[in-house]
Design an enzyme around this catalytic site. Sequence first.
Site, mmCIF file in Angstrom:
data_model
loop_
_atom_site.group_PDB
_atom_site.id
_atom_site.type_symbol
_atom_site.label_atom_id
_atom_site.label_comp_id
_atom_site.label_asym_id
_atom_site.label_seq_id
_atom_site.Cartn_x
_atom_site.Cartn_y
_atom_site.Cartn_z
ATOM 1 N N SER A 163 0.830 -1.200 0.000
ATOM 2 C CA SER A 163 0.000 0.000 0.000
ATOM 3 C C SER A 163 0.872 1.260 0.000
ATOM 4 C CB SER A 163 -0.972 -0.050 1.178
ATOM 5 O OG SER A 163 -2.021 0.871 1.032
ATOM 6 N N ASP A 258 -9.578 -5.243 -4.776
ATOM 7 C CA ASP A 258 -8.948 -4.072 -4.186
ATOM 8 C C ASP A 258 -9.242 -2.831 -5.034
ATOM 9 O OD1 ASP A 258 -7.321 -2.285 -2.856
ATOM 10 O OD2 ASP A 258 -5.431 -3.227 -3.470
ATOM 11 N N HIS A 290 -7.768 -5.636 -0.418
ATOM 12 C CA HIS A 290 -6.535 -4.940 -0.078
ATOM 13 C C HIS A 290 -5.823 -5.578 1.111
ATOM 14 C CE1 HIS A 290 -3.927 -1.500 -0.464
ATOM 15 N NE2 HIS A 290 -4.116 -1.133 0.797
#
Length: 318
Positions: A163, A258, A290
């Site tokens: 991320s 995601d 995610h």
Amino acid sequence: MDSATAAIVLDFPLFLRLYSDGRVERFSGTDVVPTSTNPVTGVRSKDIVIDTNTDLSARLFVPKITNPNQKLPLVIYFHGGGFCIETAVSPQYHNYADSLAAEANAVVLSVNYRRAPEHPLPIAYNDSWAAIQWVASHSTNGGPEVWLKDYVDFNRIFFAGDSAGANIAHNMGIRVGSEGLNRVRIVGIVLFHPYFGGKEPIGGEIGNVKGKSFSDKLWMFAYPSSSGSDDPMMNPAMDPGLSGLGCEKVLVCVAERDFLRDRGWYYKEELGKSGWGGVVEIMEAVGEDHVFHLLNPTCDNAVAMLKRVVAFINEDKA
């Protein structure tokens, strides 16, 4: 102002809340796992201070050593959390670094960069670069950390992150390409569900106004002096230096459900046609969301992804 009566200035559900008196309330990533020797994997961990002036630190993981003369690859890992939450000592990041060290037979340095909003970007980028330079200082047997000097092959260094941490990993690769890094070789970069963006929505972002708004808003919260979502730090396609990425290969991992999935694919395509001379690959986890691999590390897709990352790290092994 009494903190009990302070007004909420900004609220990111599940992330954090900012109050008018400057107080930050984080809803995730506040738990701490102590260092240890894992009785199952044999991985040892310890916390190290990199810079006493900034309190920059990291958690270092070393796998069970079976051959003291063998030098191991080093993975420099940057945790996620929107640049705002989580740390290298959070349970999910400690556990993942432990697993990665064990499965890849690699040393892992998980960087505890300073976080927004108390320390807005580009501070996290600068901290991460300082950590990388500190690592490189050990390549000629200098530097204070004995585990790095004893166990690391400085010709087999990797960056990785998830991320926001994947965003950092990419931008550190760009910095290596533009500024250079003496005496070490950055072989590859692993990007798990990278937090990239852009002014114009793409793919699934087009029909997800709320998600796109959150992504853009979070970026500006973390980096208030940024030019916006098309800042090259956020949108690599806007970076004229993309072709100079300072590594030989990249593995992009995305998840089907995601919100950031299409940004990962877009990155792969843009890097591939930028003129960069390396190899970029992508792996998609079907039916996953995610950072699923951190939340459910024993599921089939997480196990498969870890195996692919291990192969990526070790496929160039002499």
